[in-house]
Design an enzyme around this catalytic site. Sequence first.
Site, PDB file in Angstrom:
ATOM      1  N   ASP A 270      32.364  38.431  45.276  1.00 46.91           N
ATOM      2  CA  ASP A 270      32.655  37.965  43.935  1.00 46.91           C
ATOM      3  C   ASP A 270      34.168  37.769  43.834  1.00 46.91           C
ATOM      4  O   ASP A 270      34.934  38.300  44.651  1.00 46.91           O
ATOM      5  CB  ASP A 270      32.159  39.002  42.919  1.00 46.91           C
ATOM      6  CG  ASP A 270      32.352  38.542  41.486  1.00 46.91           C
ATOM      7  OD1 ASP A 270      31.997  37.386  41.194  1.00 46.91           O
ATOM      8  OD2 ASP A 270      32.862  39.324  40.676  1.00 46.91           O
TER       9      ASP A 270
ATOM     10  N   ASP B  90      36.296  37.193  40.313  1.00 45.50           N
ATOM     11  CA  ASP B  90      36.897  37.876  39.169  1.00 45.50           C
ATOM     12  C   ASP B  90      36.615  39.368  39.223  1.00 45.50           C
ATOM     13  O   ASP B  90      35.463  39.794  39.236  1.00 45.50           O
ATOM     14  CB  ASP B  90      36.342  37.307  37.855  1.00 45.50           C
ATOM     15  CG  ASP B  90      36.794  35.881  37.600  1.00 45.50           C
ATOM     16  OD1 ASP B  90      38.004  35.639  37.672  1.00 45.50           O
ATOM     17  OD2 ASP B  90      35.935  35.026  37.331  1.00 45.50           O
TER      18      ASP B  90
ATOM     19  N   ASP C  65      32.008  43.719  41.553  1.00 45.93           N
ATOM     20  CA  ASP C  65      32.500  44.730  40.619  1.00 45.93           C
ATOM     21  C   ASP C  65      31.556  44.946  39.454  1.00 45.93           C
ATOM     22  O   ASP C  65      31.788  45.812  38.625  1.00 45.93           O
ATOM     23  CB  ASP C  65      33.874  44.331  40.073  1.00 45.93           C
ATOM     24  CG  ASP C  65      33.790  43.137  39.127  1.00 45.93           C
ATOM     25  OD1 ASP C  65      33.171  42.117  39.519  1.00 45.93           O
ATOM     26  OD2 ASP C  65      34.327  43.210  38.010  1.00 45.93           O
TER      27      ASP C  65
END
Length: 350
Positions: free
Chosen positions: A31, A33, A233
Amino acid sequence: MGDGGQGRRGRKRPGGSVRALSEAYDTALLDLDGVVYAGGEAIPYAVEALGAARAGGMHLAYVTNNALRTPEAVAAHLTELGVPAEAGDVITSAQAVARLIADDVPAGSRVLVIGGEGLRVALRERGLVPVESADEDGLAAVVQGYGGPELPWSRFAEASYAVARGVPWYASNTDLTIPGARGIGPGNGAAVEVVRIATGGVAEPKVAGKPLPPMHRETVLRTGAERPLVVGDRLDTDIEGAFNGGVDSLLVLTGVTDVAQLLAAVPEHRPTYVDADLRGLLAGQPEVVESGGGFECGGWTASVSGGALVLEGEGDAMDGVRALCGAAWSEAGAGACGVDAGKALGRLGW
């Protein structure tokens, strides 16, 4: 590797790996961001860790629910940050939703776009024609993707007009939030809810992004990964997406998920591994061992007593987090752990 002898649907503790994760898996599905960057700036240690993983032979692919930018733009940004990338290394939810739409409508169909250039490019790649007005003749679909903070309110109105009269509705993703330099802002899921409210809930969009299967399908088709490791995250997109795809995952604590949320995770949100940041790719992962009613990792032992998590010992803080995950997830079983974690987390500085 990974499950530590447990089925994915019954994970009671994080897995262990003797080998560095960058050696145990052929491809990292990262990922962006909250993992590689936040607010456009590289997260500490990300550039160095990714460079070392790549130098060791791991293929790096960047998988994002953010449909705003094109793969070329994302790759250029990564390269500027010191993480060399090509457009082919980037997989977006715009690409996944464009394939989903192309599977449902004829080539050359007109699609109302509520979002940014990433969506338009992805639609053209699939032989579809992006348009701007709900009044277009022969409109076959309407698609929403994150359009950035400057997306005009009038675009939501266009989507609402089309959806209300029965035009098939698609969304790149439904993340309610997106991290930025100044904090957490509204994501595409919030924009989808605006249209849902405006149309009185008359329709439900088909969604392509993480954690749903269309995104995993797009990622596998574009990377050819055989032993992928999802790195993210967010529990509800990255980790659940890995769970749905039947692959292992690494949660890094550099984005939206904190340790308290991790301890309370339901089974589909429990990662295979957990680490502070992307340096976790370069190391093995210690075993979490069940022993005497508690869970041991490094110099720590975690258990549940009197309705609270109890942490004893000393050592690396991440080992303490892993031990606490074992105690919390075991206590919760198939649900979410509701015992008090405050005092235990306080010992680790969280």
